[in-house]
Design a protein around this motif. Sequence first.
Motif, PDB file in Angstrom:
ATOM      1  N   ASN A  60      41.283  35.271  35.666  1.00 43.86           N
ATOM      2  CA  ASN A  60      41.589  36.524  34.970  1.00 43.86           C
ATOM      3  C   ASN A  60      41.505  36.357  33.457  1.00 43.86           C
ATOM      4  O   ASN A  60      41.040  37.255  32.751  1.00 43.86           O
ATOM      5  CB  ASN A  60      42.953  37.056  35.391  1.00 43.86           C
ATOM      6  N   GLY A  61      41.947  35.207  32.957  1.00 48.45           N
ATOM      7  CA  GLY A  61      41.854  34.948  31.521  1.00 48.45           C
ATOM      8  C   GLY A  61      40.410  34.866  31.055  1.00 48.45           C
ATOM      9  O   GLY A  61      40.028  35.466  30.051  1.00 48.45           O
ATOM     10  N   LEU A  62      39.587  34.132  31.800  1.00 50.03           N
ATOM     11  CA  LEU A  62      38.181  33.984  31.415  1.00 50.03           C
ATOM     12  C   LEU A  62      37.406  35.285  31.550  1.00 50.03           C
ATOM     13  O   LEU A  62      36.521  35.579  30.749  1.00 50.03           O
ATOM     14  CB  LEU A  62      37.515  32.894  32.266  1.00 50.03           C
ATOM     15  N   ALA A  63      37.715  36.074  32.565  1.00 47.98           N
ATOM     16  CA  ALA A  63      36.979  37.318  32.813  1.00 47.98           C
ATOM     17  C   ALA A  63      37.361  38.430  31.837  1.00 47.98           C
ATOM     18  O   ALA A  63      36.591  39.388  31.659  1.00 47.98           O
ATOM     19  CB  ALA A  63      37.209  37.783  34.249  1.00 47.98           C
ATOM     20  N   ALA A  64      38.516  38.299  31.180  1.00 43.58           N
ATOM     21  CA  ALA A  64      38.967  39.340  30.245  1.00 43.58           C
ATOM     22  C   ALA A  64      37.932  39.520  29.133  1.00 43.58           C
ATOM     23  O   ALA A  64      37.581  38.577  28.442  1.00 43.58           O
ATOM     24  CB  ALA A  64      40.322  38.962  29.659  1.00 43.58           C
ATOM     25  N   GLY A  65      37.425  40.724  29.014  1.00 45.86           N
ATOM     26  CA  GLY A  65      36.429  41.008  27.989  1.00 45.86           C
ATOM     27  C   GLY A  65      35.030  40.567  28.365  1.00 45.86           C
ATOM     28  O   GLY A  65      34.097  40.701  27.585  1.00 45.86           O
ATOM     29  N   GLY A  66      34.893  40.016  29.552  1.00 47.77           N
ATOM     30  CA  GLY A  66      33.591  39.552  30.020  1.00 47.77           C
ATOM     31  C   GLY A  66      33.124  40.357  31.216  1.00 47.77           C
ATOM     32  O   GLY A  66      33.401  41.556  31.303  1.00 47.77           O
ATOM     33  N   GLU A  67      32.456  39.679  32.155  1.00 44.82           N
ATOM     34  CA  GLU A  67      31.908  40.361  33.324  1.00 44.82           C
ATOM     35  C   GLU A  67      32.144  39.523  34.574  1.00 44.82           C
ATOM     36  O   GLU A  67      31.855  38.329  34.592  1.00 44.82           O
ATOM     37  CB  GLU A  67      30.413  40.586  33.125  1.00 44.82           C
ATOM     38  N   VAL A  68      32.666  40.149  35.609  1.00 44.23           N
ATOM     39  CA  VAL A  68      32.892  39.461  36.877  1.00 44.23           C
ATOM     40  C   VAL A  68      31.599  39.501  37.681  1.00 44.23           C
ATOM     41  O   VAL A  68      31.057  40.574  37.945  1.00 44.23           O
ATOM     42  CB  VAL A  68      34.049  40.112  37.670  1.00 44.23           C
ATOM     43  N   GLU A  69      31.108  38.335  38.038  1.00 45.40           N
ATOM     44  CA  GLU A  69      29.912  38.231  38.870  1.00 45.40           C
ATOM     45  C   GLU A  69      30.287  38.269  40.354  1.00 45.40           C
ATOM     46  O   GLU A  69      29.644  38.931  41.146  1.00 45.40           O
ATOM     47  CB  GLU A  69      29.183  36.927  38.547  1.00 45.40           C
ATOM     48  N   MET A  70      31.350  37.537  40.697  1.00 47.11           N
ATOM     49  CA  MET A  70      31.859  37.493  42.064  1.00 47.11           C
ATOM     50  C   MET A  70      33.368  37.392  41.978  1.00 47.11           C
ATOM     51  O   MET A  70      33.897  36.405  41.470  1.00 47.11           O
ATOM     52  CB  MET A  70      31.278  36.286  42.796  1.00 47.11           C
ATOM     53  N   PRO A  71      34.097  38.407  42.423  1.00 46.56           N
ATOM     54  CA  PRO A  71      35.560  38.366  42.312  1.00 46.56           C
ATOM     55  C   PRO A  71      36.151  37.190  43.084  1.00 46.56           C
ATOM     56  O   PRO A  71      35.573  36.742  44.082  1.00 46.56           O
ATOM     57  CB  PRO A  71      35.998  39.693  42.947  1.00 46.56           C
ATOM     58  N   LEU A  72      37.294  36.711  42.615  1.00 49.33           N
ATOM     59  CA  LEU A  72      38.002  35.657  43.341  1.00 49.33           C
ATOM     60  C   LEU A  72      38.350  36.156  44.735  1.00 49.33           C
ATOM     61  O   LEU A  72      38.928  37.230  44.889  1.00 49.33           O
ATOM     62  CB  LEU A  72      39.306  35.297  42.620  1.00 49.33           C
ATOM     63  N   ALA A  73      37.990  35.374  45.739  1.00 49.01           N
ATOM     64  CA  ALA A  73      38.273  35.749  47.124  1.00 49.01           C
ATOM     65  C   ALA A  73      38.130  34.520  47.997  1.00 49.01           C
ATOM     66  O   ALA A  73      37.487  33.537  47.623  1.00 49.01           O
ATOM     67  CB  ALA A  73      37.313  36.845  47.593  1.00 49.01           C
ATOM     68  N   ASP A  74      38.736  34.580  49.178  1.00 48.31           N
ATOM     69  CA  ASP A  74      38.552  33.515  50.154  1.00 48.31           C
ATOM     70  C   ASP A  74      37.102  33.554  50.618  1.00 48.31           C
ATOM     71  O   ASP A  74      36.580  34.623  50.951  1.00 48.31           O
ATOM     72  CB  ASP A  74      39.499  33.697  51.337  1.00 48.31           C
ATOM     73  N   GLN A  75      36.453  32.396  50.635  1.00 43.84           N
ATOM     74  CA  GLN A  75      35.034  32.315  50.962  1.00 43.84           C
ATOM     75  C   GLN A  75      34.817  31.689  52.336  1.00 43.84           C
ATOM     76  O   GLN A  75      35.708  31.016  52.870  1.00 43.84           O
ATOM     77  CB  GLN A  75      34.295  31.512  49.892  1.00 43.84           C
ATOM     78  N   VAL A  76      33.625  31.868  52.864  1.00 43.11           N
ATOM     79  CA  VAL A  76      33.306  31.356  54.192  1.00 43.11           C
ATOM     80  C   VAL A  76      33.412  29.834  54.264  1.00 43.11           C
ATOM     81  O   VAL A  76      33.654  29.284  55.327  1.00 43.11           O
ATOM     82  CB  VAL A  76      31.908  31.815  54.667  1.00 43.11           C
ATOM     83  N   TRP A  77      33.252  29.153  53.153  1.00 36.78           N
ATOM     84  CA  TRP A  77      33.352  27.691  53.158  1.00 36.78           C
ATOM     85  C   TRP A  77      34.803  27.219  53.061  1.00 36.78           C
ATOM     86  O   TRP A  77      35.072  26.021  53.039  1.00 36.78           O
ATOM     87  CB  TRP A  77      32.490  27.054  52.071  1.00 36.78           C
ATOM     88  N   GLY A  78      35.745  28.175  52.998  1.00 33.83           N
ATOM     89  CA  GLY A  78      37.155  27.819  53.045  1.00 33.83           C
ATOM     90  C   GLY A  78      37.868  27.766  51.714  1.00 33.83           C
ATOM     91  O   GLY A  78      39.083  27.587  51.676  1.00 33.83           O
ATOM     92  N   ASP A  79      37.165  27.903  50.621  1.00 34.05           N
ATOM     93  CA  ASP A  79      37.789  27.850  49.307  1.00 34.05           C
ATOM     94  C   ASP A  79      38.038  29.249  48.768  1.00 34.05           C
ATOM     95  O   ASP A  79      37.481  30.240  49.242  1.00 34.05           O
ATOM     96  CB  ASP A  79      36.910  27.078  48.327  1.00 34.05           C
TER      97      ASP A  79
END
Length: 143
Positions: free
Chosen positions: A101-120
Amino acid sequence: MKVHVYLNFPGNAAEAFDFYRSVFGGDLSWHVRFRDMPMEGVDIPEADQDKAMHIALPIGEDNVLMASDALESLGQELRPGNNVYVSVHPDSRDDADRIFNGLAAGGEVEMPLADQVWGDYYGACTDQFGIKWMVNYHAPETA
């Protein structure tokens, strides 16, 4: 082995590193301006004297984010692109949220933080300075 990321900026490295300190915390371990290290036979214009020759911010254990300003007056041409991501691996899901959230502030989200198929828990963004980041939290294995 240690891996450090080195970035180049078009004259705003110090501003970028103030921002990164606000996200990651800590103190700069280096901030050398061009005026601090004159180079024999190289004339740095007054307008570039206070730009960053080298700046470094320790992040976590044994990791350092480093940068410099690319100076047109030295014939350096900066071409930011999409070929560099800085991959951050936080120690907790909460830290992943805070950092992303700190890094994305004022920038652009390419892929939101979410649980991924690889488990992370993963997300990618471009910060306000055009630097691309990946935040990847891998939960410890449970027995």
